[in-house]
Design an enzyme around this catalytic site. Sequence first.
Site, PDB file in Angstrom:
ATOM      1  N   LEU A 181      -8.041   3.901  11.450  1.00  0.00           N
ATOM      2  CA  LEU A 181      -8.906   2.665  12.000  1.00  0.00           C
ATOM      3  C   LEU A 181      -7.999   2.284  13.231  1.00  0.00           C
ATOM      4  O   LEU A 181      -8.712   2.123  14.179  1.00  0.00           O
ATOM      5  CB  LEU A 181      -8.571   1.641  11.055  1.00  0.00           C
ATOM      6  CG  LEU A 181      -9.164   0.184  11.427  1.00  0.00           C
ATOM      7  CD1 LEU A 181     -10.723   0.364  11.717  1.00  0.00           C
ATOM      8  CD2 LEU A 181      -8.776  -0.849  10.466  1.00  0.00           C
TER       9      LEU A 181
ATOM     10  N   GLN B 194       4.052   9.541   4.754  1.00  0.00           N
ATOM     11  CA  GLN B 194       5.289   9.660   3.954  1.00  0.00           C
ATOM     12  C   GLN B 194       6.051  10.922   3.882  1.00  0.00           C
ATOM     13  O   GLN B 194       7.187  10.943   3.456  1.00  0.00           O
ATOM     14  CB  GLN B 194       5.112   9.043   2.525  1.00  0.00           C
ATOM     15  CG  GLN B 194       4.515   7.527   2.581  1.00  0.00           C
ATOM     16  CD  GLN B 194       4.341   6.960   1.175  1.00  0.00           C
ATOM     17  OE1 GLN B 194       4.217   7.796   0.202  1.00  0.00           O
ATOM     18  NE2 GLN B 194       4.098   5.656   1.086  1.00  0.00           N
TER      19      GLN B 194
ATOM     20  N   ASP C 111       0.702  -1.258   0.000  1.00  0.00           N
ATOM     21  CA  ASP C 111      -0.055   0.099   0.125  1.00  0.00           C
ATOM     22  C   ASP C 111       0.985   1.345   0.020  1.00  0.00           C
ATOM     23  O   ASP C 111       0.361   2.356  -0.608  1.00  0.00           O
ATOM     24  CB  ASP C 111      -1.137   0.046   1.249  1.00  0.00           C
ATOM     25  CG  ASP C 111      -2.164  -1.161   1.246  1.00  0.00           C
ATOM     26  OD1 ASP C 111      -2.387  -1.598  -0.220  1.00  0.00           O
ATOM     27  OD2 ASP C 111      -2.834  -1.029   1.905  1.00  0.00           O
TER      28      ASP C 111
END
Length: 288
Positions: free
Chosen positions: A189, A245, A70
Amino acid sequence: MKKVAIFAKVHDPRCLGVAQQLTEWLAQRGVTAKVEDHLSKRLRRPSQTQTVESSEIAQDADLIVVLGGDGTLIAASRMMGEAEVPILAVNLGSLGFLTEITLDELYPSVERCLADDYEVSERMMLLAMVEREGEVIEKHRVLNDVVINKGALARIIDMETSVDSHYLTTFKADGLIVSTPTGSTGYSLSANGPIIHPALECISITPICPHTLTNRPLVVAKDADIDIKLVSGIDEAVFLTLDGQVGVKLVNGDLVKIRRSGHVTRLIQSRSKDYFEVLRTKLKWGER
């Protein structure tokens, strides 16, 4: 399709091996492979392979094949700029909520793409801007989330938050996550944010370890204008993190503006599994 771009996790030998095989496979079919420069240095390139800089990976490409996890996909989506080239994301990582195409499905999936026989899922993106003393100093497009969080030794931070110019609250917390539906299965989450189906268009706001226990995740409209002002009043280490990132250090008084981007990420869907199967598999629902 005449040009297929390849973007891979360059430090993973498995990804490099698959990238090498894919460039040769495409060359045998008369398809030009566009390979970003970091990857190109590690491959034996067929004659018709083109080497491009990462920022140019989507230019003139008909398809982008992403090899990795991902994180690799998220990096590729940011580098595409305003291009909305369909992405075939192949899972060579571990978790893989987004990279749902398996390695076994790679070549059959590319065959269908070359024959223009595929379906895409359009994923909304966010545009995040940092305004300091009335001037925009940073601007980034993200697929997953925009996160404000404190440094390891910093105290709880105060974040004055408004939605569409209406004051929401001043969150006193370790941080705040503003997420797309795609990013709802990421950092949000783990902070007890809601899982949102990617076909929906909305934005979630999730506090990280709020000091006020009644603070709960909030879902707002897709076109909501979210403004977050850092009002801690002390000199502490606070950072803005984009898709996990890219990092930007914030100072007291900075204003983070988050809007829906005018562009989307187009992910080619797997024909062997659906979104709920991915959730069941990755989150191990139903297992004891």
